[in-house]
Design a protein around this motif. Structure first.
Motif, mmCIF file in Angstrom:
data_model
loop_
_atom_site.group_PDB
_atom_site.id
_atom_site.type_symbol
_atom_site.label_atom_id
_atom_site.label_comp_id
_atom_site.label_asym_id
_atom_site.label_seq_id
_atom_site.Cartn_x
_atom_site.Cartn_y
_atom_site.Cartn_z
ATOM 1 N N TYR A 370 13.455 2.422 -16.895
ATOM 2 C CA TYR A 370 14.334 1.240 -16.862
ATOM 3 C C TYR A 370 15.780 1.694 -16.808
ATOM 4 O O TYR A 370 16.193 2.557 -17.572
ATOM 5 C CB TYR A 370 14.077 0.392 -18.106
ATOM 6 C CG TYR A 370 15.046 -0.754 -18.317
ATOM 7 C CD1 TYR A 370 14.925 -1.940 -17.597
ATOM 8 C CD2 TYR A 370 16.069 -0.654 -19.264
ATOM 9 C CE1 TYR A 370 15.797 -2.995 -17.813
ATOM 10 C CE2 TYR A 370 16.955 -1.706 -19.486
ATOM 11 C CZ TYR A 370 16.812 -2.877 -18.749
ATOM 12 O OH TYR A 370 17.669 -3.919 -18.966
ATOM 13 N N ARG A 371 16.556 1.115 -15.896
ATOM 14 C CA ARG A 371 17.958 1.501 -15.741
ATOM 15 C C ARG A 371 18.896 0.311 -15.896
ATOM 16 O O ARG A 371 20.063 0.398 -15.506
ATOM 17 C CB ARG A 371 18.167 2.117 -14.352
ATOM 18 C CG ARG A 371 17.198 3.223 -13.990
ATOM 19 C CD ARG A 371 17.587 4.543 -14.557
ATOM 20 N NE ARG A 371 18.761 5.071 -13.872
ATOM 21 C CZ ARG A 371 19.325 6.226 -14.136
ATOM 22 N NH1 ARG A 371 18.809 7.002 -15.101
ATOM 23 N NH2 ARG A 371 20.387 6.637 -13.481
ATOM 24 N N GLY A 372 18.380 -0.797 -16.388
ATOM 25 C CA GLY A 372 19.220 -1.987 -16.533
ATOM 26 C C GLY A 372 18.575 -3.158 -15.812
ATOM 27 O O GLY A 372 17.514 -3.012 -15.193
ATOM 28 N N ASN A 373 19.215 -4.304 -15.908
ATOM 29 C CA ASN A 373 18.696 -5.481 -15.210
ATOM 30 C C ASN A 373 19.204 -5.496 -13.768
ATOM 31 O O ASN A 373 20.231 -4.889 -13.461
ATOM 32 C CB ASN A 373 19.120 -6.753 -15.942
ATOM 33 C CG ASN A 373 18.390 -6.892 -17.275
ATOM 34 O OD1 ASN A 373 17.349 -6.252 -17.490
ATOM 35 N ND2 ASN A 373 18.934 -7.707 -18.168
ATOM 36 N N ASP A 409 14.632 -16.521 -14.768
ATOM 37 C CA ASP A 409 14.731 -15.741 -13.526
ATOM 38 C C ASP A 409 15.406 -14.431 -13.919
ATOM 39 O O ASP A 409 16.532 -14.434 -14.429
ATOM 40 C CB ASP A 409 15.574 -16.514 -12.503
ATOM 41 C CG ASP A 409 15.598 -15.851 -11.130
ATOM 42 O OD1 ASP A 409 15.042 -14.748 -10.981
ATOM 43 O OD2 ASP A 409 16.183 -16.450 -10.199
ATOM 44 N N SER A 410 14.717 -13.329 -13.714
ATOM 45 C CA SER A 410 15.232 -12.048 -14.210
ATOM 46 C C SER A 410 14.628 -10.908 -13.407
ATOM 47 O O SER A 410 13.708 -11.116 -12.621
ATOM 48 C CB SER A 410 14.847 -11.886 -15.682
ATOM 49 O OG SER A 410 13.435 -11.802 -15.790
ATOM 50 N N GLY A 411 15.142 -9.722 -13.628
ATOM 51 C CA GLY A 411 14.584 -8.568 -12.930
ATOM 52 C C GLY A 411 15.138 -7.290 -13.500
ATOM 53 O O GLY A 411 16.176 -7.294 -14.187
ATOM 54 N N GLY A 412 14.454 -6.198 -13.211
ATOM 55 C CA GLY A 412 14.880 -4.908 -13.729
ATOM 56 C C GLY A 412 15.201 -3.938 -12.609
ATOM 57 O O GLY A 412 14.698 -4.041 -11.492
ATOM 58 N N GLN A 413 16.076 -2.990 -12.944
ATOM 59 C CA GLN A 413 16.303 -1.836 -12.079
ATOM 60 C C GLN A 413 15.529 -0.671 -12.689
ATOM 61 O O GLN A 413 15.722 -0.352 -13.872
ATOM 62 C CB GLN A 413 17.801 -1.483 -12.019
ATOM 63 C CG GLN A 413 18.674 -2.485 -11.311
ATOM 64 C CD GLN A 413 18.478 -2.498 -9.794
ATOM 65 O OE1 GLN A 413 17.571 -1.848 -9.253
ATOM 66 N NE2 GLN A 413 19.323 -3.247 -9.115
#
Lengths: 605, 605
Positions: A370-373, A409-413
Motif C-alpha cells: 500500500y502506498r496511499g489512497n 468511493d475510494s481506492g488505493g495505490q
C-alpha cells in the motif's frame, strides 16, 4: 476568511491596472496539464477558496468568474459565497466558454503560460482576434503570494518490474524510438507526468494521490534526458532518490535540472543537422511551447497525440496478473470496513462520514505494498452522496444512521496497481425510491459488465447499455460511465472512456476501465455502483472477433436494497454469481467472524 | 452475354488510348447523387453487367475493377464472372479506396463529371497529386452506347397537402428563404432530387421506386426557378404535367428547361451586385460545380449541408397522422399475403419466391392511394435470405417449402407515405439455430423499440441496444440498424440513422426511421425483423427531457420460432402486446377467415 479572497483579488487587480491587463485567466492545472496540481499551482484556490478539482478563473476589473462543471456546482456556490466570484457553468446547454466570454470584454489578457496548455491559449488568442493580445506571465502570482509553496521534492523510487509487473525501462525507450523512427522525428518531449513516470518506471508523491515526479523527459535516438527538480545539480540528497538516479543512469538516462529543459531543448550541439521535435499540444504548456517556437523552425515542430498514452493504457500480462491479486487485497480491506461499519452503526455508535473514511484508510494501509489512497475518499451518507464529488469534512460530517443509503468511493495505490471502487450500502430500511434507484443503477452496471462487443468498438458505443435501465425510468446521471485507470499511476487516465460523449478510441484487450453508473437526487440520496473491468479477448466466431469484460473489483454488492423484478433474471443471475465469486475469493483471507458475515451477505437472492 | 461486356470495355479502352487517358472511373450514381439512378445512368451495369445498387468502376488499360460493399460481394462475383472485371471490396478492414488505388497507377483520369459529386472528384484529384490530372468528360459513353436511354419524362403530379399531409409549397419556400437570410446567401441551388420533390410537393416516376422528378431548383429571395426536362419549352405535353406546372407557377415558381440550369446559374441580370450562392457539395455534381466556379468568385460560393435534408426528415403532425393509417393499410396487405402464403404452402402448391413477391404486390396494389412499391421486393427462402439485398429472379427462384425461414422485405409508395417492412416467416419446423437467430434478432428489434433516451441522443449511441442480444451470442450483421424513411419519397433518407458507424445527428421527435436488426448465414438462412418507428416526445423528468419510439408498422410477428427463455420476460411482454395491438387494429379490415387466422397468430406466448 472570505475577506482574504476579496483582498487577494483586489491586489491582483492593482497589478492588472499597473500592467495594463484587461483580464487575467488562471487554469486549475499545472505546467504538465495534470488533473490534480500540487499546492504550488492551486492558484484558483488561493484566489477564491474554491477547492474543486476542475475550475478555471477569469478576473477582469469588474468581474471575477469561476468556470466549472456540474460535479462542482453546489460546492462552488457554497465556497464562493461572499468572495464576489461568480459561478459560470460549463458543459451545460448554452454554456459560454472562457474564450467566448472574453472575446468582447478584453483586449489584453494575461495568462500564466506555464499552467495553460497550447491548445487552450490558442483558443483564447483566436477568440480575441487580431486586435487582442495574450501576454504570457509565468508565475504571475509570485509577487502577491507570500509563502507560495515550492515545487514538491518527495523521494523518488524506481519500480522493480520483475516483481511488480510491467516492462523494463530500456524496452519502453526502444519502443518509443521505433515509433519516432516511423514518424520521422528526431526528438520527443514528454510533458505529461504519468507518461514520464510510466516511461521511466519511477514514482514519487509530488502530487496528492498521484504517484508522480514533476519533470520533463526529452528523448532522442541517442540520448534520454530527464529534467527533474531533485537532480543532484540542485544539491538534493535523499538517499532513495540518489539510488534511483543511479539506477536510471545505468540505462543511459541523463538526469538534469528541471529548469534545464529549456537549455536541453535548444541544445543542438550533438546533432549535425537541424532536428525535428515531436510535442503533444494537449499537455505541453504554452510557455514552453513559445520557447520551442523560438528555437525550432516551424516545419521542424511536429504536433500530435503522444503514443505513450495508448501504450500505457494497455496493461501487460504481468500487470494484469498483479491487478487481479491487488483487487482481492483491496476487497479484503473493503469487506473488513463494511463489516466494521455495519456493526458499529447497529450498536448505536455515532460513526460520522469522516470516521468511516479514516477507518477505511486504516484497513487499506494494512495491505502489503500500500502506498496511499488513489484519490480522496468519498464517504457520504444520505444527501451528501447526492454530490458526485462530495468532499467529506473533517469537522461536522454527518453521522451514519441505521437506515437509508451510505456511499463510499475510494481506492488505493499499490506497487501492484491502482484500485477504485464505489459501494452504495443500504444501512437498514430504505424508501421505495432509494431501492428503485439502487436497483436500476445496479442493473446498468451489470448489463455493461455482461456486454460482449466486436473488436473496434469504442466505449461511447456501449455507454447506452449502462444507462438504458435508468433511461427507461427517465433517470440519468451527468458524468461518464467509465474512465481508464492507471497501473500504480493516476486513477483517471485515457485514452479510452465509456461515456455519452463521442470518443472514437476503441476498447482494446488489456485496457482497465471503471464501470460506474450512478444516480443523484439533490437533498435526498446518491447511488453509485463501481467496479473496475478489464477488457479482454472473448474469442472468434464466423461473425468476427469479440471482446468482453472481466471484473477485477472483488467486493460484495449488498442485495438487501435490490428489487428483483426491476433487476430482471439475467442481471440477478450475474449478481448472485458475482457475490459467490467474491465470497470464494475473499473468505480465506478474512477472520471467521467477517467471513461468516460475508457468507450471509452473498447468499443468492 | 459476358462477351458483350468484354467488347464494351475494349471499345472504351480504344477511346481511352485515343484520348490519352490512363484511367476512367464511373460512379453508380446520376447527376443528382441519387441512390438509385435511372436507366440512362446505369453506366456500370452497361459496362459490366453488375446490377447492384452500389458500385463504382475503374478501367485502366490493364485492369478493370468494381468497388462495392459486403451487401453485394456474392452478387458481384457471380455477375462479373467472365467479364474480366475484378471485385474490390469496400468497407472492410484494409480496404483500398478508388483514389488510393489510382494514386500510383494513373496520371490522367477521366471522369463523367455529371455523375460524380464534388467531394468524390476532389478525393481523386488530391490522390493524384500535383502531377495528375482529372479530365471531366460529361456523358463520355454517348459515343459508345448505342440507344442509350434518354432522361426519363414520366408525368408529374402535385400533392394536395390538405388531404395528403405536409406543408404547402409557399411555406416551404418562405422557410428556406429565412434560412438563406440568416446564412447570408442570395441563392441556393438544390440538386438532390428528393429535396426538390419535397420543396415543391411534386412527384413523378423518373426513377424506379423513387417518386422523383429529374430536375434542379434554384431559389433566390425574389425568384424560384425549376429546371426540368419536361418543361413546355421542350414541347412536352402530358396534360397532368402541364396542370402541375400551372399550379406550381401560381406559387411564383418559374418552370424552365433542365439544361437551362447552367444559364440560370450565371444569369445575374436581375441582381444589382454580385450574388452569393449556396451549394451542397455532397450532392452537387462535379461538372456543374466546375461551371459554378467559372461563374462565381470563389468567396461568393458557400458550401455546406443543405438544411432541407433535416427539415424533410422531421414529419409534420398531418404527415404522422397519415403515416399511422398508411401502416395499417399496408399491414392489411401484408396479413392477406401472409395468410395466402401459409395456406398455399400448406396445401402443397409450389409457390416460388417470385410468385410470392408478385402476389404481395397485388395485395398492396389494392390499397387506395398505392403508387407502386418503395423498392424491389426481397422475397427469399432459405439460403437466398442470407443475401441482405437478394434480388429475386423471375425465372428459377426457389420454391417455398413448409419448413425453415422465408424472409420478405417490401414496402409501398402511397400518397400518404412510404412503408418498409421485413417479416421473417417460419414456414413450419425450424432448426435450433434458425430459432436462436430468429429470437436474438427479434430481441434486438424489441429492445430498441422499448428504448427511452435523452433529447440530443444520436442513433449511433443506441445502435448497440439492438445488437447486444446478438453480440452476446457472438453474432452480428454487417449493415445499419436503421435508416430514415421519406414521406411518399425515397425509402432511404437522412440525415439520421441508427448504426454502428458514427453519425452525430440527434434523433428528433417526428423523425421516421427503420428498426431492422438481422442475421445472415451464407448458404443457410437469413433473419431480419423490421418495423418503422417514429421518434416522439416521452415527457420530462427532473433528469431532463426524454424521447422514445412509437412503432408505426402494423403486422404481426410470428411467435412459433421464438425461444421464450432467450427473448426474456420484458421483450416477451412487448411482443405479446404488439401482436394484440396488431390484431385489434387490423381485424376490422380483414375477412372473417383471415381475421380468425390472425387471432390465432397473435395469441400471447
Amino acid at each position: 476568511m472570505k475577506s482574504t479572497y476579496v483582498e487577494r483579488i483586489a491586489a491582483l487587480r492593482a497589478l492588472m491596472e499597473a500592467r495594463g491587463w484587461d483580464a487575467v485567466v488562471f487554469s486549475g492545472s499545472d505546467p504538465h496539464s495534470s488533473e490534480y496540481p500540487a499546492a504550488r499551482w492551486k492558484q484558483v484556490e488561493w484566489l477564491t477558496g474554491f477547492t474543486g478539482e476542475a475550475g478555471d478563473l477569469v478576473i477582469t476589473m469588474n468581474h471575477a468568474g469561476l468556470w466549472t462543471d456540474s460535479r462542482y456546482f453546489i460546492q462552488a456556490l457554497t465556497q464562493l459565497e461572499g468572495t464576489g466570484v461568480e459561478l459560470h457553468k460549463t458543459r451545460i446547454p448554452g454554456a459560454v466558454s472562457i474564450p467566448q466570454w472574453l472575446s468582447d470584454k478584453a483586449k489584453t489578457v494575461a495568462v500564466d503560460g506555464l499552467c495553460w496548455n497550447v491548445s487552450a491559449v490558442k483558443e483564447i488568442s483566436d477568440a480575441l482576434g487580431e486586435e487582442g493580445t495574450v501576454v504570457d506571465v509565468p508565475d504571475m502570482l509570485d509577487e502577491l503570494w507570500e509563502g507560495r509553496p515550492h515545487i514538491p521534492m518527495t523521494p523518488i523510487t524506481t519500480l522493480d518490474v520483475d516483481t511488480f509487473g510491467g516492462t523494463v525501462r530500456r524496452d519502453k525507450i526502444s519502443w518509443l524510438r521505433k515509433w519516432m523512427l516511423i514518424k520521422g522525428v528526431d526528438r520527443m518531449l514528454l510533458t505529461s507526468l504519468d507518461e514520464i513516470a510510466w516511461m521511466l518506471n519511477v514514482r514519487a508523491c509530488d502530487i496528492d494521490y498521484n504517484p508522480l515526479v514533476i519533470s520533463y523527459l526529452l528523448i532522442s535516438h541517442d540520448s534520454v534526458r530527464w529534467f527533474v527538480k531533485k537532480s543532484v545539480a540542485e544539491g538534493y540528497s535523499d538517499p532513495d532518490t540518489l539510488d534511483s538516479f543511479s539506477e536510471i543512469e545505468m540505462d543511459d538516462v541523463v538526469v538534469d535540472d528541471y529548469d534545464a529543459v529549456f537549455f536541453g531543448l535548444s541544445d543542438f550541439s550533438e546533432e549535425q543537422s537541424p532536428v525535428t521535435l515531436f510535442v503533444d499540444p494537449s499537455t505541453l504548456n504554452h510557455h514552453l511551447y513559445t520557447y520551442i517556437q523560438d528555437s525550432y523552425p516551424s516545419e521542424r515542430i511536429v504536433t500530435g497525440t503522444s503514443p505513450v498514452i495508448l501504450e500505457k493504457s494497455v496493461k501487460t500480462e504481468s500487470e494484469i496478473e498483479n491487478l487481479r491479486q491487488t483487487h482481492v487485497d483491496d476487497g479484503v480491506a473493503m469487506e473488513k470496513f463494511l463489516y466494521w461499519l455495519e456493526k458499529e452503526v447497529e450498536a448505536g455508535v455515532p460513526v460520522t462520514e469522516w470516521d468511516a473514511s479514516e477507518r477505511l484508510t486504516e484497513f487499506r494501509a494494512e495491505i502489503p505494498g500500500y502506498r496511499g489512497n488513489s484519490f480522496e475518499n468519498i464517504s457520504a451518507y444520505g444527501p451528501g452522496a447526492a454530490l458526485p464529488h462530495y468532499s467529506t469534512p473533517k469537522e461536522g460530517s454527518a453521522v451514519i444512521r441505521p437506515f437509508g443509503l451510505y456511499l463510499v468511493d475510494s481506492g488505493g495505490q499499490y506497487l501492484t496497481g491502482t484500485t477504485d471502487i464505489t459501494r452504495t450500502v443500504p444501512m437498514g430500511e430504505c424508501t421505495q425510491m432509494e431501492m428503485e434507484d439502487y436497483t436500476l443503477v445496479l442493473k446498468g452496471m451489470i448489463d455493461l459488465s455482461m456486454a460482449v462487443f466486436p473488436k473496434g468498438t469504442a466505449g461511447c458505443q456501449i455507454d447506452s447499455i449502462a444507462r438504458m435501465p435508468l433511461w427507461k425510468a427517465k433517470r440519468n446521471f451527468g458524468h461518464g460511465t467509465g474512465h481508464g485507470v492507471g497501473y500504480y499511476l493516476c486513477v483517471h487516465e485515457g485514452p479510452q472512456s465509456i461515456r455519452y460523449q463521442y470518443n472514437p478510441q476503441p476498447l482494446l484487450p488489456g485496457m482497465v476501465t471503471s464501470n460506474e453508473p450512478a444516480l443523484y437526487r439533490e437533498g435526498m440520496h446518491g447511488v453509485r455502483h463501481e467496479n473496475i473491468v478489464l477488457c479482454r479477448e472473448a474469442g472468434e466466431s464466423e461473425f468476427g472477433e469479440w471482446l468482453d469484460f472481466e471484473t477485477l473489483t472483488c467486493c460484495h454488492i449488498d442485495t438487501s436494497a435490490v428489487l428483483p423484478e426491476l433487476l430482471g433474471p439475467e442481471a440477478l443471475a450475474w449478481l448472485n454469481e458475482y457475490n459467490e465469486w467474491v465470497y470464494q475469493r475473499l473468505s480465506p483471507n478474512l477472520s471467521c467472524e467477517v467471513a461468516e458475515w460475508l457468507r450471509a451477505k452473498t447468499l443468492p437472492l
